[in-house]
Design an enzyme around this catalytic site. Structure first.
Site, PDB file in Angstrom:
ATOM      1  N   LYS A 249      55.437  45.553  31.934  1.00 37.22           N
ATOM      2  CA  LYS A 249      55.316  47.002  31.714  1.00 37.22           C
ATOM      3  C   LYS A 249      56.510  47.730  32.328  1.00 37.22           C
TER       4      LYS A 249
ATOM      5  N   CYS B 231      37.592  54.397  40.391  1.00 38.27           N
ATOM      6  CA  CYS B 231      38.508  53.319  40.744  1.00 38.27           C
ATOM      7  C   CYS B 231      38.463  52.970  42.229  1.00 38.27           C
ATOM      8  N   MET B 232      38.745  53.930  43.081  1.00 39.14           N
ATOM      9  CA  MET B 232      38.904  53.637  44.510  1.00 39.14           C
ATOM     10  C   MET B 232      37.807  54.232  45.397  1.00 39.14           C
TER      11      MET B 232
ATOM     12  N   MET C  35      39.036  45.941  41.266  1.00 34.57           N
ATOM     13  CA  MET C  35      37.894  46.594  40.629  1.00 34.57           C
ATOM     14  C   MET C  35      36.620  45.759  40.556  1.00 34.57           C
TER      15      MET C  35
ATOM     16  N   GLY D  59      44.896  50.678  42.215  1.00 35.38           N
ATOM     17  CA  GLY D  59      45.311  50.572  40.824  1.00 35.38           C
ATOM     18  C   GLY D  59      46.433  51.497  40.405  1.00 35.38           C
ATOM     19  N   GLN D  60      46.279  52.781  40.685  1.00 34.62           N
ATOM     20  CA  GLN D  60      47.198  53.765  40.115  1.00 34.62           C
ATOM     21  C   GLN D  60      48.344  54.075  41.078  1.00 34.62           C
TER      22      GLN D  60
HETATM   23  N1  MGD Z   1      35.520  50.154  30.575  1.00 32.14           N
HETATM   24  C1  MGD Z   1      36.243  50.458  31.651  1.00 32.14           C
HETATM   25  N2  MGD Z   1      36.590  51.726  31.892  1.00 32.14           N
HETATM   26  C2  MGD Z   1      37.321  52.047  32.984  1.00 32.14           C
HETATM   27  C3  MGD Z   1      37.737  51.038  33.888  1.00 32.14           C
HETATM   28  C4  MGD Z   1      37.359  49.689  33.619  1.00 32.14           C
HETATM   29  O1  MGD Z   1      37.685  48.734  34.359  1.00 32.14           O
HETATM   30  N3  MGD Z   1      36.605  49.447  32.500  1.00 32.14           N
HETATM   31  N4  MGD Z   1      38.506  51.366  34.974  1.00 32.14           N
HETATM   32  C5  MGD Z   1      38.512  52.732  35.482  1.00 32.14           C
HETATM   33  C6  MGD Z   1      39.715  52.947  36.306  1.00 32.14           C
HETATM   34  S1  MGD Z   1      39.896  51.900  37.654  1.00 32.14           S
HETATM   35  C7  MGD Z   1      40.670  53.858  36.033  1.00 32.14           C
HETATM   36  S2  MGD Z   1      41.948  54.089  37.137  1.00 32.14           S
HETATM   37  C8  MGD Z   1      40.545  54.738  34.855  1.00 32.14           C
HETATM   38  C9  MGD Z   1      41.859  55.117  34.172  1.00 32.14           C
HETATM   39  O2  MGD Z   1      41.549  55.948  33.105  1.00 32.14           O
HETATM   40  P1  MGD Z   1      42.463  57.156  32.628  1.00 32.14           P
HETATM   41  O3  MGD Z   1      43.065  57.864  33.741  1.00 32.14           O
HETATM   42  O4  MGD Z   1      41.603  57.979  31.732  1.00 32.14           O
HETATM   43  O5  MGD Z   1      43.525  56.359  31.749  1.00 32.14           O
HETATM   44  P2  MGD Z   1      45.083  56.549  31.506  1.00 32.14           P
HETATM   45  O6  MGD Z   1      45.370  55.858  30.236  1.00 32.14           O
HETATM   46  O7  MGD Z   1      45.827  56.109  32.698  1.00 32.14           O
HETATM   47  O8  MGD Z   1      45.217  58.107  31.320  1.00 32.14           O
HETATM   48  C10 MGD Z   1      46.329  58.815  31.797  1.00 32.14           C
HETATM   49  C11 MGD Z   1      46.651  59.918  30.804  1.00 32.14           C
HETATM   50  O9  MGD Z   1      47.705  60.731  31.325  1.00 32.14           O
HETATM   51  C12 MGD Z   1      48.718  60.913  30.336  1.00 32.14           C
HETATM   52  N5  MGD Z   1      49.958  61.198  31.085  1.00 32.14           N
HETATM   53  C13 MGD Z   1      50.988  60.386  31.409  1.00 32.14           C
HETATM   54  N6  MGD Z   1      51.842  61.015  32.245  1.00 32.14           N
HETATM   55  C14 MGD Z   1      51.350  62.255  32.447  1.00 32.14           C
HETATM   56  C15 MGD Z   1      51.755  63.379  33.241  1.00 32.14           C
HETATM   57  O10 MGD Z   1      52.726  63.340  33.986  1.00 32.14           O
HETATM   58  N7  MGD Z   1      50.946  64.466  33.191  1.00 32.14           N
HETATM   59  C16 MGD Z   1      49.840  64.552  32.408  1.00 32.14           C
HETATM   60  N8  MGD Z   1      49.123  65.658  32.410  1.00 32.14           N
HETATM   61  N9  MGD Z   1      49.449  63.517  31.641  1.00 32.14           N
HETATM   62  C17 MGD Z   1      50.163  62.383  31.696  1.00 32.14           C
HETATM   63  C18 MGD Z   1      48.683  59.666  29.522  1.00 32.14           C
HETATM   64  O11 MGD Z   1      49.191  59.886  28.225  1.00 32.14           O
HETATM   65  C19 MGD Z   1      47.162  59.352  29.491  1.00 32.14           C
HETATM   66  O12 MGD Z   1      46.510  59.993  28.439  1.00 32.14           O
HETATM   67  O13 MGD Z   1      39.715  54.079  33.886  1.00 32.14           O
HETATM   68  C20 MGD Z   1      38.424  53.789  34.354  1.00 32.14           C
HETATM   69  N10 MGD Z   1      37.646  53.336  33.212  1.00 32.14           N
HETATM   70  N1  MGD Z   2      48.345  45.455  33.258  1.00 24.22           N
HETATM   71  C1  MGD Z   2      47.678  46.407  33.908  1.00 24.22           C
HETATM   72  N2  MGD Z   2      47.725  46.436  35.258  1.00 24.22           N
HETATM   73  C2  MGD Z   2      47.014  47.388  35.910  1.00 24.22           C
HETATM   74  C3  MGD Z   2      46.284  48.392  35.215  1.00 24.22           C
HETATM   75  C4  MGD Z   2      46.299  48.339  33.790  1.00 24.22           C
HETATM   76  O1  MGD Z   2      45.698  49.190  33.113  1.00 24.22           O
HETATM   77  N3  MGD Z   2      46.999  47.336  33.184  1.00 24.22           N
HETATM   78  N4  MGD Z   2      45.570  49.333  35.896  1.00 24.22           N
HETATM   79  C5  MGD Z   2      45.704  49.454  37.334  1.00 24.22           C
HETATM   80  C6  MGD Z   2      44.444  49.965  37.886  1.00 24.22           C
HETATM   81  S1  MGD Z   2      44.181  51.660  37.882  1.00 24.22           S
HETATM   82  C7  MGD Z   2      43.520  49.166  38.476  1.00 24.22           C
HETATM   83  S2  MGD Z   2      42.123  49.872  39.167  1.00 24.22           S
HETATM   84  C8  MGD Z   2      43.736  47.737  38.659  1.00 24.22           C
HETATM   85  C9  MGD Z   2      42.508  46.855  38.322  1.00 24.22           C
HETATM   86  O2  MGD Z   2      42.798  45.555  38.599  1.00 24.22           O
HETATM   87  P1  MGD Z   2      41.708  44.376  38.559  1.00 24.22           P
HETATM   88  O3  MGD Z   2      40.463  44.790  39.241  1.00 24.22           O
HETATM   89  O4  MGD Z   2      42.383  43.173  39.053  1.00 24.22           O
HETATM   90  O5  MGD Z   2      41.425  44.207  36.988  1.00 24.22           O
HETATM   91  P2  MGD Z   2      40.132  44.352  36.062  1.00 24.22           P
HETATM   92  O6  MGD Z   2      40.498  43.739  34.779  1.00 24.22           O
HETATM   93  O7  MGD Z   2      39.658  45.757  36.049  1.00 24.22           O
HETATM   94  O8  MGD Z   2      38.975  43.503  36.800  1.00 24.22           O
HETATM   95  C10 MGD Z   2      38.962  42.138  36.731  1.00 24.22           C
HETATM   96  C11 MGD Z   2      38.228  41.458  37.818  1.00 24.22           C
HETATM   97  O9  MGD Z   2      36.873  41.881  38.004  1.00 24.22           O
HETATM   98  C12 MGD Z   2      36.163  40.775  38.518  1.00 24.22           C
HETATM   99  N5  MGD Z   2      34.685  40.990  38.491  1.00 24.22           N
HETATM  100  C13 MGD Z   2      33.862  41.192  37.450  1.00 24.22           C
HETATM  101  N6  MGD Z   2      32.567  41.301  37.863  1.00 24.22           N
HETATM  102  C14 MGD Z   2      32.568  41.196  39.207  1.00 24.22           C
HETATM  103  C15 MGD Z   2      31.550  41.264  40.247  1.00 24.22           C
HETATM  104  O10 MGD Z   2      30.354  41.426  40.004  1.00 24.22           O
HETATM  105  N7  MGD Z   2      31.967  41.142  41.537  1.00 24.22           N
HETATM  106  C16 MGD Z   2      33.266  40.926  41.860  1.00 24.22           C
HETATM  107  N8  MGD Z   2      33.574  40.805  43.153  1.00 24.22           N
HETATM  108  N9  MGD Z   2      34.234  40.827  40.915  1.00 24.22           N
HETATM  109  C17 MGD Z   2      33.895  40.988  39.609  1.00 24.22           C
HETATM  110  C18 MGD Z   2      36.633  39.660  37.634  1.00 24.22           C
HETATM  111  O11 MGD Z   2      36.383  38.412  38.243  1.00 24.22           O
HETATM  112  C19 MGD Z   2      38.138  39.977  37.479  1.00 24.22           C
HETATM  113  O12 MGD Z   2      38.929  39.278  38.403  1.00 24.22           O
HETATM  114  O13 MGD Z   2      44.822  47.316  37.852  1.00 24.22           O
HETATM  115  C20 MGD Z   2      46.004  48.113  37.985  1.00 24.22           C
HETATM  116  N10 MGD Z   2      47.032  47.393  37.266  1.00 24.22           N
HETATM  117  S1  SF4 Z   3      54.644  48.868  39.540  1.00 24.91           S
HETATM  118 FE1  SF4 Z   3      53.115  47.549  38.550  1.00 24.91          FE
HETATM  119  S2  SF4 Z   3      53.423  47.904  36.353  1.00 24.91           S
HETATM  120 FE2  SF4 Z   3      55.294  48.610  37.389  1.00 24.91          FE
HETATM  121  S3  SF4 Z   3      56.679  46.865  37.369  1.00 24.91           S
HETATM  122 FE3  SF4 Z   3      55.560  46.806  39.315  1.00 24.91          FE
HETATM  123  S4  SF4 Z   3      53.826  45.448  38.918  1.00 24.91           S
HETATM  124 FE4  SF4 Z   3      54.629  46.085  36.913  1.00 24.91          FE
HETATM  125 MO    MO Z   4      42.038  52.259  38.610  1.00 25.47          MO
END
Ligand code: MGD
Ligand code: MGD
Ligand code: SF4
Ligand code: MO
Length: 772
Positions: free
Chosen positions: A86, A175-176, A360, A397-398
């Site tokens: 990425k 998320c956090m 997560m 994550g973020q």
């Molecule tokens: N099913 C499922 N749902 C999840 C999760 C999951 O594990 N499973 N994880 C959750 C977690 S951990 C997270 S962090 C969330 C993330 O969920 P979101 O925050 O809803 O996802 P993003 O795609 O990061 O959305 C960021 C938005 O900001 C826009 N953007 C980019 N740069 C800027 C900027 O500078 N300003 C503004 N205003 N907009 C901008 C992008 O185009 C995008 O639309 O999802 C949650 N939802």
């Molecule tokens: N490529 C990529 N990288 C990212 C992001 C992205 O959108 N894309 N998003 C960023 C963000 S905001 C986040 S929050 C992180 C998320 O990063 P991760 O949490 O690593 O990723 P996920 O795919 O949300 O979750 C996967 C994990 O959940 C575990 N899991 C499922 N069920 C359970 C349970 O009951 N207990 C426990 N202990 N584990 C379980 C699985 O074993 C698996 O390892 O990634 C960050 N990095």
């Molecule tokens: S900050 Fe995350 S997404 Fe960007 S290059 Fe590093 S590991 Fe990849």
């Molecule tokens: Mo997240």
């Protein structure tokens, strides 16, 4: 294992999109020297990567006002020149053909172009009308861990201190939030004691629900590098799903969803029973507490109150652990009792430096706050904490979930620097720095994210401004909240850079400047604050979130709270007053302009790598050793919590016999608004598929690539089945990523949440699957 760090990143990139069109021209695997590249007419600036909480440093190449190249910054301590896939494609994320360039206002079913003045006047008029008729709690702002620190600060100051509502939340709640509760209840201060150096200095890494190879690839590459240098290094991956991470680990331990609660208690049980704990450390630095506090996952109207936290003795804690025998935990989790005993001994082995890592799997959990506590318990029992190479490390994550959402406190209950709205002294301090009347800040939290969207659905909230997040794709139980947003009398403002599932619901869309189209600061997962300059203009009329908020403040009559000439810099200097002397000290603005980020507390110009420990943390005096100095209430000790196993909100049954887990893939960032517009990434992973165990498929007569309908009690979606993809689901489990806006898996996710953190459980609900 003889895979090197570069090999790993290269292999994951190759497996993904790197071989696809046109990438070779900017192969950042071998970053060229910046000076050499500048001869081609590019100017280079530094910035953190736009994406994950790792916070890699990148160099951004600009030509003719456009970003044309990026590469890993060799001087950045986080990534030392490397990036993941990425990161390679950063130069393309802002130039999708459908980038939003003009404000848009809803006229019936159409969105029509408007001037900034028209759009902002309309927003101010609607918010004012709502406040006049229904009070300040009828308006809300929903922001992001991708906001800059100044964005979050301005939002909190304006809404809490100006308008007078605690309706301020951010996607970091999804998320956090559980991690925050874990830190606050155990240590009295948010964010890790350790830092990324622990990835290089330890020898035993236990992962509890983190797919680091896909989600924190550069950090995972540091683990792999460490293992290459040191044959003692062992990586154990606990998970509910076999991932790219499991494949690279020395040991993969599969367990049933939610059973981590039982497993971690059983590990503590073995450590206590075999007397493997560090009695000296416990005597000096630990107190014991019990308490469920709240029961219920937010699906009924009201929580049941269970009990208040109460102190307990070590003996009482041992009695609590008694039922958590390895045999019992084995029954709940499916992990052999022998393995549980081995892992407990591994944690306690005096010759090993142990780190736990999680993301997560632990936080998006109906008892996520408790799982965080239970991981800390094991480190506190063994005394493996606060020292280089031995720490529990909650991964973020973020890019600024830490810096903005958590440190600035863009949650309903919070104020900057770990302060809370319920504490009169905290409100007083915030009001003083903000220059507002302390009575303006309401003394009670209003709604956390899920409840905020429920309030919008009910009509208790009428106006909501959404910035830098895509909730109408990323919220759980989407059908409910999508409908709620379009009900009569609701007014939704969305600031984004592309059309998406959230702009669809908007009454006003504001085109926004992103990443290096504006100046900003972010804070990563190791307490490192990064600064970036504006390097290019946003296309069209795009304006930064911060500029939008300040403009709005003026139109709402709160212009006096934002008298800045250089808002990014002046806000920083104002904000920094909150953390001074509180263990959260930040350096003057200029220091960050020069540095590749600095880890707080920064005292006398020096950053802190390890907190709470003498010799590293300026708050711990000579002779004190370790001191959890933010935990005044427990006489500066950390808390070991008795937290029981409890089943999740929804369990597979006859009607819905499968577990559904959701999450991420390497190539896409969340809802793929940005990565989906990069052709190479899109091609590498075009659509969400449903990962399934081959034996389950066989039993149901499903073949690879068949179309299936996956349904929960809340929604259903048709997906292609993948039986031999990158990840492998266990029997009885399905996995679907949530990046695909044409297949909204979040319609199926349950909106149950951890009662202490309010974080929803995206990792488990019950579904059925049938041939479509
Ligand atoms: N099913 C499922 N749902 C999840 C999760 C999951 O594990 N499973 N994880 C959750 C977690 S951990 C997270 S962090 C969330 C993330 O969920 P979101 O925050 O809803 O996802 P993003 O795609 O990061 O959305 C960021 C938005 O900001 C826009 N953007 C980019 N740069 C800027 C900027 O500078 N300003 C503004 N205003 N907009 C901008 C992008 O185009 C995008 O639309 O999802 C949650 N939802
Ligand atoms: N490529 C990529 N990288 C990212 C992001 C992205 O959108 N894309 N998003 C960023 C963000 S905001 C986040 S929050 C992180 C998320 O990063 P991760 O949490 O690593 O990723 P996920 O795919 O949300 O979750 C996967 C994990 O959940 C575990 N899991 C499922 N069920 C359970 C349970 O009951 N207990 C426990 N202990 N584990 C379980 C699985 O074993 C698996 O390892 O990634 C960050 N990095
Ligand atoms: S900050 Fe995350 S997404 Fe960007 S290059 Fe590093 S590991 Fe990849
Ligand atoms: Mo997240």
């Amino acid at each position: 294992m003889t895979v090197s760090r570069r090999d790993f990143l290269k292999a994951s990139a190759a497996a993904a999109a790197f071989a696809a069109a046109g990438a070779s021209a900017l192969n950042p695997l071998r970053p060229k020297d910046a000076d050499a590249a500048s001869t081609s007419g590019l100017t280079w600036g530094k910035a953190p990567c736009r994406f994950c909480g790792t916070g890699c440093g990148v160099l951004v190449g600009v030509k003719d006002g456009k970003i044309v190249a990026t590469k890993g910054d060799p001087q950045a301590p986080v990534n030392k020149g490397l990036n993941c896939i990425k990161g390679y494609f950063l130069s393309k994320i802002l130039y999708g053909k459908d980038r939003l360039t003009k404000p848009l206002i809803r006229k019936g079913n159409r969105m029509v172009e408007a001037s900034w003045d028209e759009a902002m006047n309309l927003i101010a008029a609607k918010f004012k009308e709502s406040i006049a008729k229904h009070g300040p709690n009828s308006v809300a702002i929903y922001g992001s861990g991708q906001w800059t620190i100044a964005d979050g600060y301005a939002a909190a100051k304006l809404f809490k201190g100006g308008i007078g509502t605690n309706n301020v939340e951010a996607n970091a709640r999804l998320c956090m939030a559980s991690a925050v509760v874990g830190f606050m209840t155990t240590f009295g201060s948010d964010e890790p004691m350790g830092c990324y150096d622990d990835l290089d200095l330890g020898d035993t890494y236990i992962l509890w629900g983190a797919n680091m190879a896909e989600c924190h690839p550069v950090l995972f590459s540091r683990l792999i590098d460490n293992r290459l240098r040191n044959p003692k290094v062992k990586i154990v991956d606990f998970g509910t799903r076999f991932t790219r991470t499991s494949q690279m680990a020395n040991q993969y331990v599969k367990f049933a969803p939610q059973s981590d609660l039982a497993l971690l208690n059983a590990i503590a049980h073995v450590i206590v029973k075999e007397k493997l704990y560090d009695q000296g450390f416990i005597n000096k630095h630990v107190v014991f507490k019990k308490g469920k506090e709240k029961i219920g996952y937010g699906l009924e109207d009201k929580f049941k109150f269970a009990d208040d936290p109460k102190p307990m003795t070590f003996e009482e804690y041992q009695a609590f652990l008694k039922p958590y025998t390895p045999e019992y935990a084995s029954k709940v989790s499916g992990v052999p009792a022998k393995t549980i005993v081995e892992i407990a001994r591994l944690y306690a082995d005096k010759s090993r430096k142990v780190c736990s890592l999680w993301t997560m799997g632990v936080n998006e959990h109906s008892r996520g706050s408790w799982v965080n506590n239970l991981i800390y318990n094991v480190h506190l029992l063994t005394g493996k904490i606060c020292r280089p190479g031995e720490n529990p490390m909650s991964l973020t994550g973020q890019p600024s979930a830490c810096g903005t959402a958590r440190e600035v406190g863009t949650f309903t209950h919070r104020l900057p620097a770990d302060m809370v709205v319920t504490n009169p002294e905290h409100r007083e301090k915030a009001a003083r720095i903000w220059g507002v009347d302390p009575h303006k800040i309401p003394d009670k939290p209003s709604y956390h994210t899920v409840e905020m969207f429920r309030a919008l659905d009910r009509g208790d909230i009428r106006c909501m401004w959404i910035q830098c997040t895509n909730p109408f794709q990323s919220m759980p139980n989407l059908n409910r909240y999508r409908k709620g947003a379009r009900k009569e009398g609701r007014f939704i403002v969305v600031s984004d850079i592309y059309p998406n599932r959230t702009t669809e619901q908007a009454d006003v869309i504001l085109p926004t400047a992103s990443w290096v189209e504006k100046e900003g600061m972010w804070g990563n997962a190791e307490r490192r604050t990064h600064h970036f300059h504006k390097l290019v203009n946003a296309p069209g009329e795009g304006r930064s979130d911060l500029a939008q908020l300040i403009d709005f403040a003026h139109r709402m009559g709160y212009g006096h709270l934002f008298p800045y000439k250089h808002p990014e810099k002046e806000i920083w200097e104002e904000y920094r007053k909150f953390g001074e002397g509180q263990g959260k000290d930040l350096a003057p603005y200029e220091s960050y302009v020069k540095a590749r980020g600095l880890r707080w507390p920064v005292v006398n110009g020096k950053e802190t790598r390890w907190r709470y420990v003498e010799g590293h943390d300026p708050y711990v005096k000579a002779g004190e050793g370790i001191k959890f100095y933010k935990n005044k209430a427990t006489n500066y000790k950390a808390v070991i919590w008795a937290r029981p196993y409890e089943p999740p909100a929804e369990i597979p049954d006859k009607q819905y016999p499968f577990w559904l887990c959701t999450g991420r893939v390497l190539e896409h960032w969340h809802t793929a608004t940005m990565t989906g517009r990069v052709m190479e990434l899109k091609r590498a992973n075009p659509n969400a598929v449903c990962e399934m165990h081959p034996e389950d498929a066989k039993r149901l007569g499903i073949k690879n690539r068949d179309k299936v309908r996956v349904s929960s009690r809340r929604g259903s979606v048709v997906l292609t089945v993948d039986l031999n993809g990158r990840g492998k689901s266990e029997r009885g489990n399905l996995f679907v990523p949530f990046f695909d806006e044409t297949k909204l898996i979040n319609e199926l996710c349950i909106d149950a949440y951890c009662p202490l953190s309010g974080e929803p459980d995206f990792k488990k609900c019950a579904v059925r699957v049938e041939k479509a």
